[in-house]
Scaffold this motif. Structure first.
Motif, PDB file in Angstrom:
ATOM      1  N   PRO A 235       0.813  -1.225   0.000  1.00 48.76           N
ATOM      2  CA  PRO A 235       0.000   0.000   0.000  1.00 48.76           C
ATOM      3  C   PRO A 235       0.846   1.275   0.000  1.00 48.76           C
ATOM      4  O   PRO A 235       0.511   2.249  -0.699  1.00 48.76           O
ATOM      5  CB  PRO A 235      -0.827  -0.123   1.288  1.00 48.76           C
ATOM      6  CG  PRO A 235      -0.837  -1.584   1.585  1.00 48.76           C
ATOM      7  CD  PRO A 235       0.483  -2.091   1.137  1.00 48.76           C
ATOM      8  N   ASP A 236       1.947   1.304   0.764  1.00 48.24           N
ATOM      9  CA  ASP A 236       2.794   2.499   0.795  1.00 48.24           C
ATOM     10  C   ASP A 236       3.470   2.739  -0.544  1.00 48.24           C
ATOM     11  O   ASP A 236       3.541   3.873  -1.019  1.00 48.24           O
ATOM     12  CB  ASP A 236       3.861   2.353   1.883  1.00 48.24           C
ATOM     13  CG  ASP A 236       3.266   2.408   3.284  1.00 48.24           C
ATOM     14  OD1 ASP A 236       2.133   2.895   3.407  1.00 48.24           O
ATOM     15  OD2 ASP A 236       3.916   1.957   4.226  1.00 48.24           O
ATOM     16  N   HIS A 238       2.488   1.802  -3.535  1.00 46.05           N
ATOM     17  CA  HIS A 238       1.513   2.235  -4.521  1.00 46.05           C
ATOM     18  C   HIS A 238       1.086   3.678  -4.290  1.00 46.05           C
ATOM     19  O   HIS A 238       0.867   4.435  -5.239  1.00 46.05           O
ATOM     20  CB  HIS A 238       0.279   1.335  -4.480  1.00 46.05           C
ATOM     21  CG  HIS A 238       0.470   0.014  -5.153  1.00 46.05           C
ATOM     22  ND1 HIS A 238       1.439  -0.881  -4.778  1.00 46.05           N
ATOM     23  CD2 HIS A 238      -0.188  -0.568  -6.187  1.00 46.05           C
ATOM     24  CE1 HIS A 238       1.365  -1.954  -5.548  1.00 46.05           C
ATOM     25  NE2 HIS A 238       0.389  -1.793  -6.412  1.00 46.05           N
ATOM     26  N   ALA A 239       0.947   4.048  -3.031  1.00 43.71           N
ATOM     27  CA  ALA A 239       0.423   5.379  -2.727  1.00 43.71           C
ATOM     28  C   ALA A 239       1.450   6.479  -2.937  1.00 43.71           C
ATOM     29  O   ALA A 239       1.108   7.586  -3.353  1.00 43.71           O
ATOM     30  CB  ALA A 239      -0.087   5.417  -1.280  1.00 43.71           C
ATOM     31  N   SER A 246       2.623   2.864  -9.949  1.00 37.29           N
ATOM     32  CA  SER A 246       1.579   2.095  -9.273  1.00 37.29           C
ATOM     33  C   SER A 246       0.902   1.139 -10.245  1.00 37.29           C
ATOM     34  O   SER A 246       0.589  -0.006  -9.895  1.00 37.29           O
ATOM     35  CB  SER A 246       0.533   3.047  -8.669  1.00 37.29           C
ATOM     36  OG  SER A 246       1.128   3.974  -7.790  1.00 37.29           O
ATOM     37  N   SER A 250       1.158  -2.999  -9.763  1.00 40.10           N
ATOM     38  CA  SER A 250      -0.042  -3.792  -9.535  1.00 40.10           C
ATOM     39  C   SER A 250      -0.363  -4.684 -10.723  1.00 40.10           C
ATOM     40  O   SER A 250      -0.803  -5.824 -10.557  1.00 40.10           O
ATOM     41  CB  SER A 250      -1.230  -2.868  -9.242  1.00 40.10           C
ATOM     42  OG  SER A 250      -2.311  -3.580  -8.723  1.00 40.10           O
ATOM     43  N   SER A 292      -7.348  -7.993   3.560  1.00 43.17           N
ATOM     44  CA  SER A 292      -7.431  -6.811   2.692  1.00 43.17           C
ATOM     45  C   SER A 292      -8.858  -6.280   2.609  1.00 43.17           C
ATOM     46  O   SER A 292      -9.068  -5.064   2.551  1.00 43.17           O
ATOM     47  CB  SER A 292      -6.910  -7.151   1.292  1.00 43.17           C
ATOM     48  OG  SER A 292      -7.648  -8.217   0.723  1.00 43.17           O
ATOM     49  N   GLN A 299      -9.386   3.036   4.603  1.00 43.47           N
ATOM     50  CA  GLN A 299      -8.559   3.830   3.700  1.00 43.47           C
ATOM     51  C   GLN A 299      -9.207   5.177   3.361  1.00 43.47           C
ATOM     52  O   GLN A 299     -10.416   5.270   3.157  1.00 43.47           O
ATOM     53  CB  GLN A 299      -8.275   3.052   2.419  1.00 43.47           C
ATOM     54  CG  GLN A 299      -7.640   1.697   2.655  1.00 43.47           C
ATOM     55  CD  GLN A 299      -6.476   1.768   3.619  1.00 43.47           C
ATOM     56  OE1 GLN A 299      -5.567   2.596   3.463  1.00 43.47           O
ATOM     57  NE2 GLN A 299      -6.476   0.888   4.626  1.00 43.47           N
ATOM     58  N   ARG A 304      -4.138   4.041  -2.069  1.00 40.34           N
ATOM     59  CA  ARG A 304      -4.024   2.996  -1.042  1.00 40.34           C
ATOM     60  C   ARG A 304      -5.250   2.083  -1.080  1.00 40.34           C
ATOM     61  O   ARG A 304      -5.140   0.874  -0.849  1.00 40.34           O
ATOM     62  CB  ARG A 304      -3.885   3.612   0.346  1.00 40.34           C
ATOM     63  CG  ARG A 304      -2.553   4.284   0.593  1.00 40.34           C
ATOM     64  CD  ARG A 304      -2.474   4.812   2.024  1.00 40.34           C
ATOM     65  NE  ARG A 304      -2.420   3.722   2.983  1.00 40.34           N
ATOM     66  CZ  ARG A 304      -1.296   3.154   3.405  1.00 40.34           C
ATOM     67  NH1 ARG A 304      -0.123   3.565   2.971  1.00 40.34           N
ATOM     68  NH2 ARG A 304      -1.335   2.179   4.298  1.00 40.34           N
ATOM     69  N   ALA A 307      -4.674  -0.270  -3.804  1.00 40.68           N
ATOM     70  CA  ALA A 307      -3.550  -1.137  -3.471  1.00 40.68           C
ATOM     71  C   ALA A 307      -4.029  -2.322  -2.638  1.00 40.68           C
ATOM     72  O   ALA A 307      -3.633  -3.475  -2.877  1.00 40.68           O
ATOM     73  CB  ALA A 307      -2.479  -0.352  -2.725  1.00 40.68           C
ATOM     74  N   TYR A 308      -4.888  -2.057  -1.652  1.00 44.09           N
ATOM     75  CA  TYR A 308      -5.447  -3.166  -0.873  1.00 44.09           C
ATOM     76  C   TYR A 308      -6.351  -4.040  -1.736  1.00 44.09           C
ATOM     77  O   TYR A 308      -6.452  -5.251  -1.510  1.00 44.09           O
ATOM     78  CB  TYR A 308      -6.214  -2.629   0.340  1.00 44.09           C
ATOM     79  CG  TYR A 308      -5.315  -2.349   1.516  1.00 44.09           C
ATOM     80  CD1 TYR A 308      -4.829  -3.390   2.300  1.00 44.09           C
ATOM     81  CD2 TYR A 308      -4.952  -1.046   1.858  1.00 44.09           C
ATOM     82  CE1 TYR A 308      -3.995  -3.147   3.381  1.00 44.09           C
ATOM     83  CE2 TYR A 308      -4.120  -0.791   2.934  1.00 44.09           C
ATOM     84  CZ  TYR A 308      -3.641  -1.847   3.689  1.00 44.09           C
ATOM     85  OH  TYR A 308      -2.804  -1.613   4.744  1.00 44.09           O
TER      86      TYR A 308
END
Length: 483
Positions: A235-236, A238-239, A246, A250, A292, A299, A304, A307-308
Motif C-alpha cells: 500500500p505504501d 503504490h500510494a 503504481s 499492480s 485486505s 482507507q 491505497r 492497493a489493498y
C-alpha cells in the motif's frame, strides 16, 4: 530473434533514456521503446502459437503456453503505461514535483523494470529468475522514491527492506532446490536449475528437501506478490510512487512474482504427490483476501484503497492456483489477465483525478462525472469491473473460482463470499461519492492520457463476453501444464 529483440529493446531504451531521459522527446522515446517491445513480443507469441514451445540460448530461455501470453500482456501494459505517463509526467514536472534528473531516472528505470519482467517470464533458469526479481526490486525502489518526499522515501525503504528479506528467503529456497536437483541431475552447474530439466525428473527429487524449499520460495516470492501477512510494503509503495509506477507494480510485478511461485509448485507437486503446496497457497490466499477486505474500510487515500484491492485479488488468484485442477487453473490465469488490465486502468483514472485535485485524499475528489466525465466514467467502469460486476471478465473468473470452491472446498466458500461482499461495499461506497457526489473540482478538459483507460476496460469487457479461441486454448494448455 523475436525473443532476443523482446529483451534487447527495453535494455536499449534504458541505456538511451539514461542519457536523454530529461529531453523534450524522451517520453516519445519511452513510448517507441515500449511499442518496439510489444511488436517483438507479439511476433514471439505468434511463433510459439504456430510452432509450439521455444527453447533458446542453450536452453537458458523457455517460452511455452504458461508464459507466452503473460509476456504479451506485460508488453501491452508497459506500452499503455508509457502512453499514459507522457502527459502525466509532463504535468508533474510543470508543477515542480520532478527535476530533469528525476525524469531521466524515471524513464530509464521504467524500461529497466520492463526488461526484468520479461527476463523473469522467459528464462528457463530458476537462478536467473531470482536475479531478475531482485533487479526488479532495485529498479522499482528508485521509482517509488522518485518524489524524494519523506513519505516516498519511507515507502521505498519499507519496500526495499521487506522485499529484500523476502527475496533472500527465495534465494535460500532456490539453493535447496539446486541441492535436490544435483542429487538427480549430477553436478551440472546452472543446468541443474533449468525448469524443463527439473520438470522432467520431478518425481525423482527428494520430497523432504523440496517441501522445505517451497516454504522458503512461497514466503520469498509471496512477499513480492503481496500476500498477507507480508503485504505491508505494497500500500505504501503504490500510494507514494508516481501513478504509472503504481499501475505497473499492480498490473505486472505481482503477476510475475506469482508466476514464479506457480513454477515452483509444479515441481513440488510432482515430487511430493500430496497437496502440501496447494494447501499452503490456499491458506495464504484466503488470509490475504480476508485481511485486505476489512482493511479497505479504513482507507482515505484513493491509491491505497486500490492497493489493498490488489492484495485481495492476488489472494483470490493464489487461492485458485492452490485448489488446482483444470477449471481453477483456467480461472486463475483468466483472473491474472483481467486484473492486470483493470487495475492498471483504475490507477490511470485515479491518478489523473488526484493530479487534477492536487490530493489523493478521497474526500478532496468529488463530482468527477460533472467536472470531468471521461475521468468519472473511466473510474466508475473500472471499479465495477474490478468488483466483479457482469459482464466484465472479472465476473467470469471469480464465478469459476467460487463454483470450484463450492464443489471441492465448501468450507472456504462462505469466507470468500464474505470478503468479496465487504470489499464491494467498501470500494463502491467510496468511489460512488467520488464520481457522483457534489462537485468540488473545476471543469476539466478531456485528456488523451485516458485513452489507455478505455482500451483496457474494453478488453476486459470483451473477455467477459467472449474469449478468443487462441486465448482459450492457451489457458487450457497452461492449466494442464500447471497440473
Amino acid at each position: 530473434m523475436e525473443l532476443l529483440l523482446a529483451l534487447a529493446f527495453p535494455v536499449l531504451g534504458a541505456v538511451l533514456l539514461a542519457f536523454l531521459g530529461a529531453r523534450r522527446r524522451a517520453p516519445a522515446l519511452n513510448i517507441g521503446s515500449g511499442l518496439a517491445t510489444f511488436i517483438a513480443c507479439t511476433a514471439l507469441t505468434l511463433r510459439v502459437m504456430e510452432h509450439g514451445p521455444l527453447l533458446a540460448g542453450n536452453e537458458q530461455f523457455f517460452v511455452g503456453p504458461f508464459n507466452v501470453f503473460l509476456v504479451e500482456l506485460t508488453a501491452f501494459v508497459g506500452l499503455t503505461t508509457a502512453l499514459f505517463s507522457r502527459p502525466y509526467m509532463r504535468i508533474e514536472a510543470d508543477h515542480g514535483r520532478l527535476s530533469p534528473g528525476r525524469l531521466r531516472l524515471y524513464h530509464s528505470m521504467f524500461q529497466m523494470f520492463m526488461f526484468t519482467m520479461l527476463l523473469a517470464l522467459t528464462t528457463n533458469n530458476l537462478g536467473i529468475l531470482w536475479v531478475a526479481m531482485e533487479a526488479a526490486t532495485l529498479s522499482t525502489v528508485l521509482l517509488v522514491s522518485l518524489y524524494r518526499t519523506p513519505a516516498s522515501l519511507e515507502a521505498a525503504w519499507k519496500y526495499f527492506i521487506l522485499c529484500g528479506v523476502g527475496i533472500a528467503q527465495a534465494l535460500f529456497g532456490t539453493i535447496l532446490l539446486y541441492f535436490a536437483a544435483e542429487k538427480v541431475l549430477g553436478a551440472a552447474g546452472s543446468t541443474a536449475l533449468l525448469w524443463t530439466h527439473l520438470a522432467a525428473v520431478k518425481g525423482q527429487l527428494e520430497p523432504t528437501v523440496l517441501a522445505l524449499a517451497f516454504v522458503f520460495l512461497l514466503v520469498g516470492y509471496g512477499t513480492k506478490v503481496g500476500l498477507a501477512p507480508l503485504h505491508n510494503w505494497l500500500p505504501d509503495a503504490h500510494a507514494e510512487g508516481p501513478t504509472p509506477v503504481s499501475a505497473v507494480l499492480s498490473g505486472l510485478l505481482l503477476n510475475v512474482a506469482l508466476y514464479a511461485v506457480v513454477r515452483c509448485k509444479v515441481l513440488v507437486d510432482g515430487a511430493l504427490h500430496t497437496g502440501m503446496a496447494g494447501r499452503m497457497m490456499m491458506g495464504f490466499g484466503l488470509l490475504s483476501v480476508l485481511l485486505s477486505a476489512f482493511f479497505l474500510w479504513r482507507q482515505k487515500d484513493i491509491k491505497r484503497l486500490f492497493a489493498y484491492s490488489s492484495i485481495e485479488h492476488m489472494g483470490i488468484i493464489t487461492f485458485a492456483f492452490g485448489m488446482g485442477g483444470p477449471i481453477a487453473n483456467f480461472a486463475a490465469l483468466l483472473h491474472m489477465t483481467v486484473h492486470s488490465l483493470t487495475k492498471s486502468a483504475i490507477f490511470f483514472a485515479a491518478g489523473h483525478a488526484a493530479q487534477k485535485a492536487g490530493s489523493q485524499a478521497m474526500d478532496a475528489i468529488r463530482g468527477l462525472i460533472g467536472s470531468s466525465p471521461t475521468v468519472g466514467w473511466g473510474l466508475m467502469l473500472g471499479t465495477l469491473a474490478i468488483l466483479g460486476m457482469p459482464p466484465f471478465g472479472v465476473f467470469a473468473s471469480e464465478f469459476l473460482i467460487l463454483t470450484t470452491a463450492m464443489r471441492e472446498h465448501p468450507w472456504a466458500t462462505p469466507l470468500l463470499l464474505l470478503a468479496l461482499g465487504v470489499a464491494f461495499a467498501a470500494i463502491f461506497g467510496r468511489v460512488q461519492s467520488m464520481v457522483f457526489g457534489p462537485a468540488t473540482l473545476p471543469r476539466l478538459a478531456h485528456s488523451p492520457a485516458l485513452l489507455p483507460v478505455f482500451a483496457h476496460i474494453a478488453l476486459v469487457l470483451c473477455l467477459g463476453l467472449y474469449i478468443p479461441p487462441a486465448l482459450a486454448a492457451w489457458y487450457r494448455l497452461a492449466a494442464a501444464m500447471i497440473g
